[in-house]
Design a protein around this motif. Structure first.
Motif, short mmCIF file in Angstrom:
data_model
loop_
_atom_site.label_atom_id
_atom_site.label_comp_id
_atom_site.label_asym_id
_atom_site.label_seq_id
_atom_site.Cartn_x
_atom_site.Cartn_y
_atom_site.Cartn_z
N VAL A 1 0.90 -1.14 0.03
CA VAL A 1 -0.06 0.01 0.06
C VAL A 1 0.93 1.23 0.05
O VAL A 1 2.20 1.25 0.56
CB VAL A 1 -1.01 -0.21 1.21
N ALA A 2 0.45 2.16 -0.57
CA ALA A 2 1.43 3.30 -0.95
C ALA A 2 0.25 4.62 -1.32
O ALA A 2 -0.88 4.58 -1.79
CB ALA A 2 2.22 3.27 -2.29
N GLY A 3 0.65 5.73 -0.22
CA GLY A 3 -0.12 6.91 -0.71
C GLY A 3 0.33 7.66 -1.85
O GLY A 3 1.34 8.38 -1.88
N MET A 4 -0.39 7.72 -2.95
CA MET A 4 -0.02 8.08 -4.14
C MET A 4 -1.08 9.01 -4.86
O MET A 4 -2.19 8.98 -4.74
CB MET A 4 0.44 6.70 -5.18
N GLY B 1 4.18 12.57 -0.65
CA GLY B 1 5.19 13.02 -0.13
C GLY B 1 5.46 12.70 1.44
O GLY B 1 6.32 11.97 1.73
N ARG B 2 4.48 12.83 2.29
CA ARG B 2 4.85 12.70 3.78
C ARG B 2 4.05 11.10 4.31
O ARG B 2 3.39 11.05 5.02
CB ARG B 2 3.96 13.88 4.75
N THR B 3 4.67 10.29 3.38
CA THR B 3 4.10 9.03 3.35
C THR B 3 5.16 7.91 2.91
O THR B 3 6.16 8.47 2.19
CB THR B 3 2.76 8.67 2.75
N ARG B 4 5.11 6.59 3.61
CA ARG B 4 5.97 5.72 3.06
C ARG B 4 5.14 4.27 2.55
O ARG B 4 4.32 4.07 3.39
CB ARG B 4 7.13 5.16 4.05
N SER B 5 5.54 3.89 1.48
CA SER B 5 4.85 2.55 1.09
C SER B 5 5.18 1.37 2.02
O SER B 5 6.24 1.30 2.71
CB SER B 5 5.48 2.13 -0.31
N GLY C 1 4.73 19.92 -9.90
CA GLY C 1 3.51 20.12 -9.57
C GLY C 1 3.39 19.07 -8.69
O GLY C 1 2.12 18.99 -8.04
N THR C 2 4.21 18.29 -8.33
CA THR C 2 3.91 17.22 -7.18
C THR C 2 4.68 17.42 -5.91
O THR C 2 5.62 18.33 -5.70
CB THR C 2 4.66 15.69 -8.06
N ASN C 3 3.94 16.82 -4.85
CA ASN C 3 4.79 16.91 -3.76
C ASN C 3 5.98 16.39 -3.44
O ASN C 3 6.72 16.93 -2.51
CB ASN C 3 3.95 16.43 -2.45
N ASN C 4 6.55 15.55 -4.26
CA ASN C 4 8.03 15.19 -4.34
C ASN C 4 9.06 16.24 -4.49
O ASN C 4 10.16 16.08 -3.83
CB ASN C 4 8.14 13.93 -5.49
N ALA C 5 8.55 17.24 -5.08
CA ALA C 5 9.43 18.45 -5.31
C ALA C 5 9.97 19.00 -3.94
O ALA C 5 10.93 19.82 -3.96
CB ALA C 5 9.08 19.39 -6.34
N VAL C 6 9.17 19.08 -2.87
CA VAL C 6 9.22 19.74 -1.86
C VAL C 6 9.55 18.83 -0.59
O VAL C 6 10.14 19.21 0.50
CB VAL C 6 8.08 20.60 -1.16
#
Length: 360
Positions: free
Chosen positions: A211-214, A341-345, A243-248
């Motif tokens: 499960v992953a928050g995506m 971003g603030r989650t881990r699979s 545009g994605t949370n990955n950038a921050v």
């Protein structure tokens, strides 16, 4: 509907009666459901060999308690076939793992959903589609398991778009996304040139579920390249967006899901999964000055903050945050999935010899 504490009686199980009940209580996803009668719930539990009343965990923000019996109710509601309850139980064990950050996933304004990925022998045994159209309609196991996970996040965790559980609870996503209805696919291990994804995490169970928050998947295609670089350069352009949370969030994950044809081309050149991760880590970059121009608030590593404006900054701080696997059928198509971003699979094994399942 039944739980150990409560029985709700309705006059009949017609669609109209069920719709009225669900609407009055803020339940369901707006689509027709299967009435979770005692007989249907018991039949769902027949496929589970653990304690039906074991508390698997509490689901934030509502802090509802998840037991296999309660999960069976939601599985029936979602239309799951018999046999899927162990997969749902494993998925919920992933949701309640601290690193998944269910409270954040359920409560953010970001359109994050719980992506569910099934691995191993359960894919074929339970009828999951890992081939053509794995994320599309038409397969009962894929569609209903993803829907059941969403029901659990709504009914037990309080992730409802209308905020039925009061202030501070509910799904605050500004727009939501289609994958909030169902978001489940399967790893195509038979078509993968590399070991099954759970093996990369040290898991050697018959089956597992991730499960992953995506966000929603973003497709990329390459019809012409005969070398790995041509294919992966396109994946890198999809990853390197602001545009994605990955950038921050510097340690955010990406799932890069390669179609079998792209994977065969890459592996045919002698590349291992780790080579793909390393290449994308190096290529999915933007000048550090561009990052600073767009973001003041950030969660970057100190070494990233120390980069000069002209230095290329990676979209994630380690190659291991780029999760690579194979799914789908014929066609030179693959896709990238950015994280909230603030989650881990979390990957949870299940099947013979795994006991209650330990998250990885």
């Amino acid at each position: 509907m039944t739980t150990p504490e409560t029985v709700l009686s309705i006059a009949d199980e017609s669609p109209e009666t069920l719709y009225a009940l669900l609407e009055s209580r803020g339940w369901g996803d707006g689509l027709p459901v299967v009435a979770p009668t005692a007989a249907r719930v018991d039949a769902m539990l027949d496929g589970y060999d653990g304690d039906p009343d074991e508390i698997i965990g509490t689901l934030a923000p509502r802090l509802g308690e998840a037991t296999p019996r309660v999960l069976a109710v939601n599985a029936v509601l979602a239309g799951c076939p018999a046999g899927l309850l162990p997969v749902l139980v494993a998925a919920v064990r992933g949701l309640v793992a601290p690193e998944f950050n269910l409270r954040g996933v359920n409560s953010t304004t970001h359109p994050v959903s719980a992506m569910v990925l099934v691995h191993g022998e359960a894919v074929e045994r339970l009828g999951f589609n890992a081939g053509t159209g794995t994320l599309g309609p038409g397969n009962r196991a894929n569609a209903t398991l993803g829907r059941a996970v969403r029901f659990v996040m709504m009914h037990l965790a309080g992730g409802t778009a209308k905020g039925h559980d009061g202030a501070g609870l509910g799904d605050a996503a500004t727009h939501g996304q289609p994958s909030k209805y169902t978001y489940c696919f399967a790893e195509n291990t038979a078509a993968s040139p590399w070991p099954a994804y759970p093996r990369t995490l040290g898991l050697d169970s018959p089956s597992a579920v991730t499960v992953a928050g995506m966000e929603n998947p973003h497709n990329f295609h390459d019809m012409e390249s005969r070398d790995p670089a041509g294919i992966l350069d396109k994946a890198a352009t999809v990853m390197a967006t602001f545009g994605t949370n990955n950038a921050v969030v510097s340690d955010a994950e990406y799932f890069v899901v390669l179609g079998p044809e792209h994977a065969a081309t890459i592996a045919g050149a002698g590349w291992a999964r780790e080579d793909v991760q390393s290449y994308l880590y190096e290529k999915a970059r933007r000048p550090a000055g561009d990052f600073r121009a767009h973001f003041t608030a950030n969660l970057w590593r100190p070494w990233q903050k120390a980069l000069r404006d002209d230095d290329l900054m990676p979209m994630t701080d380690h190659p291991g945050n780029i999760r690579v696997l194979v799914s789908g059928g014929p066609g030179k198509q693959s896709f990238v999935v950015p994280s909230w971003g603030r989650t881990r699979s979390v990957t949870v094994p299940f099947g013979a010899g795994t006991g209650t399942g330990a998250a990885a």
